[in-house]
Design a protein around this motif. Structure first.
Motif, PDB file in Angstrom:
ATOM      1  N   ARG A 246     -73.831 -12.888  18.180  1.00 48.70           N
ATOM      2  CA  ARG A 246     -75.183 -13.341  17.853  1.00 48.70           C
ATOM      3  C   ARG A 246     -75.196 -14.439  16.793  1.00 48.70           C
ATOM      4  O   ARG A 246     -76.264 -14.910  16.399  1.00 48.70           O
ATOM      5  CB  ARG A 246     -76.016 -12.149  17.346  1.00 48.70           C
ATOM      6  N   ALA A 249     -77.114 -17.839  17.413  1.00 44.48           N
ATOM      7  CA  ALA A 249     -78.570 -17.777  17.425  1.00 44.48           C
ATOM      8  C   ALA A 249     -79.159 -17.289  16.116  1.00 44.48           C
ATOM      9  O   ALA A 249     -80.255 -17.715  15.722  1.00 44.48           O
ATOM     10  CB  ALA A 249     -79.037 -16.867  18.567  1.00 44.48           C
ATOM     11  N   GLU A 250     -78.442 -16.393  15.430  1.00 49.25           N
ATOM     12  CA  GLU A 250     -79.017 -15.701  14.276  1.00 49.25           C
ATOM     13  C   GLU A 250     -78.306 -15.975  12.961  1.00 49.25           C
ATOM     14  O   GLU A 250     -78.786 -15.583  11.894  1.00 49.25           O
ATOM     15  CB  GLU A 250     -79.027 -14.195  14.549  1.00 49.25           C
TER      16      GLU A 250
END
Length: 303
Positions: A246, A249-250
């Protein structure tokens, strides 16, 4: 029978969060953070070193690892004792072989009773986190501020240089964070509200809360839920891989999990514990760090 009039009265209910420490900041829409060295996720291993009395108090609750059968509960007591005299040294040896530096959350009562154990931990370069007085000294809202402050002060006197705190049973009152900050602690392991450390507001200095996931702990999965060791191993490795996946994206993330000496240090589990740590160490983008190191890294993070 009707509900009492005060049933829906809750003094901490406000707009937003039901605590004063952090605001409404959901994952979706917030800016990703990036660590200076490019690490995608930091993993913190927490090893609780605890003192369990044979006659534990039941107020406000018994510690999850407390004695369970009538006095003297030597069956459970000696298992806990095994952790502090055998299991913990298996973990220390394993950490050394994998070059992992962990955070050992130590009860003050253990530090007073077993100084050679503390020396073995510190001489290996691991972080010591203050873990309250003992498993019989639970922090909760039923204590007065003076009573809880006395517990924090007693613990601080045993660990004068510790910056990290974990409450016994990870239980706290609404004033615990304020008292910890005033006592000079800057990192807490009691909360698990996010995928990256949260900067908590207190009535004095800020304190950083690391995501410490109870759902990944060995006591929760192996003892409470009776998962197989291989399943426990795989779930933790999957958690690390997910965090890494992730990142684009994060942004950077962090998570902490517990290895309990009388659970993960047992001879029939040390193979799975080894495979777990080796598997996490082999994930590209993951780095092990102590609680103090993780908090410092995220303080240096940039958007």
């Amino acid at each position: 029978m009707p509900l009492p009039d005060d049933y829906l009265t809750y003094p901490h209910r406000t707009a937003g969060m039901d605590n004063p420490h952090y605001g409404w900041d959901p994952l979706q829409g917030r800016a990703p953070l990036h660590l200076p060295d490019g690490t995608k996720t930091l993993a913190t291993v927490i090893v609780p070193i605890e003192f369990f009395p044979l006659t534990p108090p039941a107020t406000p609750l018994k510690h999850p690892g407390a004695m369970k059968t009538p006095y003297p509960d030597l069956r459970h007591y000696t298992v806990r004792d095994y952790g502090n005299r055998v299991g913990v040294f298996r973990l220390l040896e394993l950490f050394d072989s994998l070059s992992i530096t962990a955070t050992f959350a130590v009860n003050a009562e253990v530090a007073r009773r077993y100084p050679p154990l503390i020396e073995a931990i510190t001489s290996a370069g691991h972080e010591i986190a203050a873990h309250g007085v003992s498993t019989a000294h639970i922090h909760h809202d039923g204590l007065s501020e003076a009573e809880e402050q006395a517990l924090v002060s007693e613990t601080r006197s045993v660990f004068p240089s510790a910056v990290t705190w974990m409450s016994p049973a990870r239980n706290a009152s609404y004033r615990t964070m304020d008292l910890l900050a005033e006592a000079g602690f800057s990192v807490t392991l009691d909360w698990e509200a996010d995928m990256r450390p949260l900067a908590f507001k207190t009535r004095s200095n800020p304190i950083t809360a690391l995501p410490h996931y109870n759902e990944l702990g060995d006591v929760k999965l192996l003892t409470d839920r009776s998962h197989a060791e291989a399943a426990w191993r795989d779930q933790l490795i999957e958690a690390g891989a997910y965090h890494i996946g992730r990142h684009a994206a994060e942004g950077a993330s962090a998570f902490a999990f517990t290895l309990t000496p009388y659970v993960a240090g047992q001879p029939f589990r040390i193979k799975a514990t080894t495979e777990l740590l080796s598997g996490l160490a082999g994930l590209e983008g993951l780095r092990f760090a102590t609680a103090q190191e993780t908090a410092a890294a995220f303080q240096s993070a940039r958007t």
